[in-house]
Design an enzyme around this catalytic site. Structure first.
Site, short mmCIF file in Angstrom:
data_model
loop_
_atom_site.label_atom_id
_atom_site.label_comp_id
_atom_site.label_asym_id
_atom_site.label_seq_id
_atom_site.Cartn_x
_atom_site.Cartn_y
_atom_site.Cartn_z
N LYS A 126 45.12 28.62 52.58
CA LYS A 126 44.31 28.43 51.88
C LYS A 126 42.96 27.87 51.85
CE LYS A 126 44.09 28.61 46.93
NZ LYS A 126 44.70 29.91 45.79
N ASP A 166 40.29 33.16 43.59
CA ASP A 166 41.50 31.45 42.83
C ASP A 166 39.93 31.07 41.71
OD1 ASP A 166 43.53 29.71 43.39
OD2 ASP A 166 41.96 28.09 43.02
P1 NDP Z 1 39.66 30.58 37.27
O1 NDP Z 1 38.49 30.30 38.06
O2 NDP Z 1 39.11 32.46 36.12
O3 NDP Z 1 39.74 29.73 35.66
C1 NDP Z 1 39.55 28.48 35.93
C2 NDP Z 1 39.88 28.25 34.41
O4 NDP Z 1 39.96 26.80 34.43
C3 NDP Z 1 38.77 28.12 33.35
O5 NDP Z 1 38.87 28.42 32.50
C4 NDP Z 1 37.57 26.91 33.76
O6 NDP Z 1 36.64 26.65 32.87
C5 NDP Z 1 39.15 26.11 33.62
N1 NDP Z 1 39.03 24.35 34.30
C6 NDP Z 1 38.53 25.28 35.54
N2 NDP Z 1 38.26 23.50 36.66
C7 NDP Z 1 38.48 23.11 35.66
C8 NDP Z 1 38.78 21.14 35.72
N3 NDP Z 1 38.49 20.18 36.49
N4 NDP Z 1 39.02 21.19 33.94
C9 NDP Z 1 38.89 21.34 33.20
N5 NDP Z 1 38.98 22.84 32.81
C10 NDP Z 1 38.86 23.48 34.50
O7 NDP Z 1 40.09 29.98 37.70
P2 NDP Z 1 41.97 31.15 38.17
O8 NDP Z 1 42.37 31.50 36.50
O9 NDP Z 1 42.04 32.05 38.90
O10 NDP Z 1 42.55 29.98 38.18
C11 NDP Z 1 43.43 28.83 37.58
C12 NDP Z 1 44.86 28.68 38.44
O11 NDP Z 1 45.77 28.40 38.28
C13 NDP Z 1 44.66 27.74 39.18
O12 NDP Z 1 45.13 25.78 39.38
C14 NDP Z 1 44.49 27.94 40.20
O13 NDP Z 1 44.46 27.78 41.79
C15 NDP Z 1 45.98 28.81 40.05
N6 NDP Z 1 45.86 30.25 40.63
C16 NDP Z 1 45.59 31.42 40.49
C17 NDP Z 1 45.96 32.83 40.72
C18 NDP Z 1 44.84 33.73 40.49
O14 NDP Z 1 45.72 34.60 40.78
N7 NDP Z 1 43.57 33.62 40.29
C19 NDP Z 1 46.88 32.84 41.42
C20 NDP Z 1 47.78 31.24 41.07
C21 NDP Z 1 47.44 30.31 40.97
P3 NDP Z 1 35.40 26.63 33.40
O15 NDP Z 1 34.68 27.49 33.19
O16 NDP Z 1 34.81 25.48 32.24
O17 NDP Z 1 35.02 25.79 34.37
#
Ligand code: NDP
Length: 445
Positions: A126, A166
């Site tokens: 990562k 991510d």
């Molecule tokens: P994105 O950046 O596309 O979206 C993240 C979302 O989570 C946004 O809505 C964001 O809101 C919210 N968020 C982020 N940080 C916080 C926080 N500290 N508190 C509250 N809300 C938060 O990321 P992904 O959708 O790609 O990733 C989401 C999760 O899924 C992560 O844990 C990632 O590790 C996991 N994941 C992702 C994969 C992928 O293929 N993308 C694969 C496997 C797991 P805001 O815009 O307001 O920050």
């Protein structure tokens, strides 16, 4: 925790002070491994578990870049290459101000077992940076990505380490990163990054894969009870990549998503979240979820993190680590929620997981439920290696098969080790044994 593993855990605490998320992730795995070390002493004898808790390589680097005002900005970049027993290191890059070494290590550690569970030949890694893309112009995001890759390029490669997206790293950022890698190396090495655009080496379904895969996993859980998503009420946290495509798949399978969120607050739309509006807000305007109510007056916006107060049958935390705590879990249980599947990595605190377990809520951990993203990344690598490009239908079918296999493997393994129906034990043990056997075969390296 089994007494044979207490020393391993103590060593992790001692060697990695202050890295609380990493400690949490290690503890969760070690807590499941008691029956494994009882049955297979070779894993402790050859220090396999100790070695698994120490990254093979950790890279920290300076990322200087120039903003639109001509000011020099400074960020820190990370890549933790955790384990390559099963294949080249593989795992995403996160750009978020909260990124630090402990967070990257927890994510890299989880990635080892997740990637193993997919059954595909990929190791665990990562990376990321404390850069915050929010409020930055297109030009600034591009210059940052170029500066980041100017250092990272020397550590990665299709047979070495293959990063992906991510939080904060989507198709736009992967494009700038790939462009800079290509420029520096003078190689069109498609297999060096995944999550690429379809016109330049990407795979169909990669964008949708994590969210789709999480819902496929839920569908498998429901099948074990002879139920389906049809008519179920679902709450999803986040509104990013994972959340959006989880919402899409729930809707396709007949469920209703009544709430989703971002870091500012959440929206409730009892008639079902309008995904096109969420996509327009998040992908085109890059605005806040609160603006949803402007075009949907019957929906309401609530500031803060308590999306879990909204009643539902199924909860899908898809935002970030430790976003669902004990109090949230009790609210979900009180409202009759019976399945929780982690689309995000480690979104539920250990206390929340305990509450679910005591209440008989089925809990699917992220390393199993969200493995569809990395699995489809491995399918992207496969297409790149054979210079082929599969149809959407074929790729989605492969993803569905992989999620079914992971689900079944979790259940079979949980059964075999005396914890029937326990997806946490099943995922940890199945993921672990495959990596551990490979490490034994490869010798002390
Ligand atoms: P994105 O950046 O596309 O979206 C993240 C979302 O989570 C946004 O809505 C964001 O809101 C919210 N968020 C982020 N940080 C916080 C926080 N500290 N508190 C509250 N809300 C938060 O990321 P992904 O959708 O790609 O990733 C989401 C999760 O899924 C992560 O844990 C990632 O590790 C996991 N994941 C992702 C994969 C992928 O293929 N993308 C694969 C496997 C797991 P805001 O815009 O307001 O920050």
């Amino acid at each position: 925790m089994d007494e044979k593993l207490v020393d391993v855990y103590d060593e992790v605490l001692q060697r990695n002070p202050g890295e609380t998320e990493f400690h949490q992730a290690v503890r969760e795995v070690l807590d499941s491994l008691g029956p494994v070390v009882a049955k297979h002493p070779q894993y402790t004898d050859a220090a396999v578990i100790r070695r698994l808790c120490e990254p093979e390589r950790q890279i920290i680097f300076r990322v200087p870049w120039v903003d639109d005002a001509g000011q020099v900005q400074l960020n820190r970049g990370f890549r933790v290459e955790f384990n390559s027993a099963l294949g080249p290191y593989k795992g995403g890059l996160r750009f978020h101000p909260s990124v630090n070494l402990g967070i990257v290590k927890f994510l890299g550690y989880e990635q080892i077992f997740k990637n193993s569970l997919t059954g595909l030949p990929i190791g665990g890694a990562k990376g990321g940076s404390d850069f915050d893309p929010k409020g930055r112009s297109e030009g600034e995001v591009m210059r940052f990505c170029q500066a980041f890759m100017t250092e990272l390029y020397r550590h990665i490669g299709e047979y070495t380490d293959v990063p992906a997206g991510d939080i904060g790293v989507g198709g736009r950022e992967i494009g700038y990163l790939f462009g800079q890698y290509k420029r520096i190396t003078n190689r069109y090495e498609s297999g060096v990054l995944t999550g690429k655009g379809l016109a330049w080496g990407g795979s169909r379904v990669r964008t949708e894969a994590t969210g789709f895969g999480t819902v496929f996993f839920v569908d498998e859980i429901l099948k074990t009870r002879k139920e389906s998503l049809d008519g179920k009420q679902v709450v999803v946290s986040g509104s990013g990549n994972v959340a959006m495509y989880a919402i899409a798949k729930v809707q396709q399978l007949g469920g209703t998503v009544v709430a989703c969120s971002d870091s500012g607050g959440y929206i409730v739309d009892e008639s079902g979240i309008d995904l096109a509006t969420v996509q327009e807000i998040k992908e085109e305007r890059r605005a806040r979820i609160s603006t949803y109510v402007e075009s949907h007056p019957r929906a309401r916006y609530v500031e803060g993190h308590s999306v879990w107060q909204v009643p539902c049958d199924i909860a899908l935390p898809c935002a970030t680590q430790n976003e669902l705590d004990g109090a949230d879990a009790r609210a979900l249980v009180g409202n009759g929620c019976s399945i929780v599947a982690e689309g995000a990595n480690m979104p539920c605190t250990p206390e929340a997981v305990r509450v679910f377990s005591e209440a008989g809520v089925v809990f699917a951990p992220g390393k199993a439920a969200n493995a569809g993203g990395v699995a489809t990344s491995a399918l992207e690598m496969q297409q790149n290696a054979s210079r082929d490009s599969w149809t959407f239908e074929h790729t989605e079918e492969r993803l569905g098969e992989i999620m079914r296999r992971i689900h079944d493997r979790c259940l079979t393994t949980a059964d075999e080790y005396g914890s029937p129906g326990n997806y946490v034990a099943g995922a940890n043990i199945a993921g672990f044994t495959q990596v551990a056997d490979a490490m034994l075969a490869l010798g002390v390296i």
